[in-house]
Design a protein around this motif. Sequence first.
Motif, PDB file in Angstrom:
ATOM      1  N   ASP A  48      50.064  48.381  56.695  1.00 30.80           N
ATOM      2  CA  ASP A  48      51.226  47.897  57.556  1.00 30.80           C
ATOM      3  C   ASP A  48      52.881  47.859  56.494  1.00 30.80           C
ATOM      4  N   ARG A  77      58.970  46.814  62.222  1.00 29.35           N
ATOM      5  CA  ARG A  77      59.071  45.621  61.115  1.00 29.35           C
ATOM      6  C   ARG A  77      59.947  46.264  60.169  1.00 29.35           C
ATOM      7  N   GLN A  79      60.532  46.641  55.987  1.00 33.02           N
ATOM      8  CA  GLN A  79      60.091  45.619  54.786  1.00 33.02           C
ATOM      9  C   GLN A  79      60.352  46.652  53.214  1.00 33.02           C
ATOM     10  N   ALA A 103      59.603  41.083  53.946  1.00 30.14           N
ATOM     11  CA  ALA A 103      59.044  41.932  55.455  1.00 30.14           C
ATOM     12  C   ALA A 103      60.367  41.428  56.767  1.00 30.14           C
ATOM     13  N   LEU A 159      51.205  38.294  52.761  1.00 32.37           N
ATOM     14  CA  LEU A 159      52.611  37.917  53.311  1.00 32.37           C
ATOM     15  C   LEU A 159      52.380  36.420  53.730  1.00 32.37           C
ATOM     16  N   ASP A 171      48.960  41.621  53.313  1.00 33.87           N
ATOM     17  CA  ASP A 171      49.239  42.896  53.811  1.00 33.87           C
ATOM     18  C   ASP A 171      48.607  43.696  52.700  1.00 33.87           C
TER      19      ASP A 171
END
Length: 180
Positions: A48, A77, A79, A103, A159, A171
Motif C-alpha cells: 500500500d 495514491r 502518501q 494518504a 489508515l 496498510d
Amino acid sequence: SSNIPLLPNMKKAKSIIFVLLSLVVTITAARAQDSTAKGFSVGINLGDPLGVTMKYQFASANALDVGFGPDYFGSPRLQIDYVWEFNLFHSSVTSEYIGPGLAVAFGKGVKLFFSREPHTESFANQEDNGFGLGGRIIFGMNIAPRNSRIQYFMEAGPLVAIKRIVDLDLDGAIGVRYSL
C-alpha cells in the motif's frame, strides 16, 4: 474480461509526477548544503501503495517517507509519512520506525481479490472512489546489510480513510530502497 486502468487521468498523473520530481530535486539540493543529512534513497514498494518509494533521512532519527502508485484507496495514491527511527534490538543492521502519515487518493481504487459471484468471477474489482484523504500511523523495520547501499523494509499500520464515509483499513508493505 476488461482492462482496469491504473491511471484514469494521465494529465493529473503527469502533474503529480512533476511535483514528486521537483521534490526530489529540492531535497537533493538541500541535502548538498546540509552536512547532518544522512541520505536520500529510492525504491520499489509492494503493498500500500504498489509503486515507487522515496525516503529522505534528514537527521539521524528522523525521515520523510513518500510512496506513490495504484492502491485500493485510490489510483494513483500519494502518501507521505514523518517517521522517527529507533533501535529496539541494539543492532547495526536493523532499525525500527514509527510515525504519522497522510494518504491522498486521486481516482478509482483497485482491489485485488477473487470474486465467485455468478457471471462476474474476477481477480480485480474497480471502485470509483474519487478523491480521498486519510491519516495513518505506520510502524516498520529497516534492514540494511553492512557496507551496502540497499535497504529492505517492511511496515504496517492503520489508515483512517475519509471519502464518502469514514473507514478504518490496514496498510502494509514490503520493499527495497537504494541509497543515492
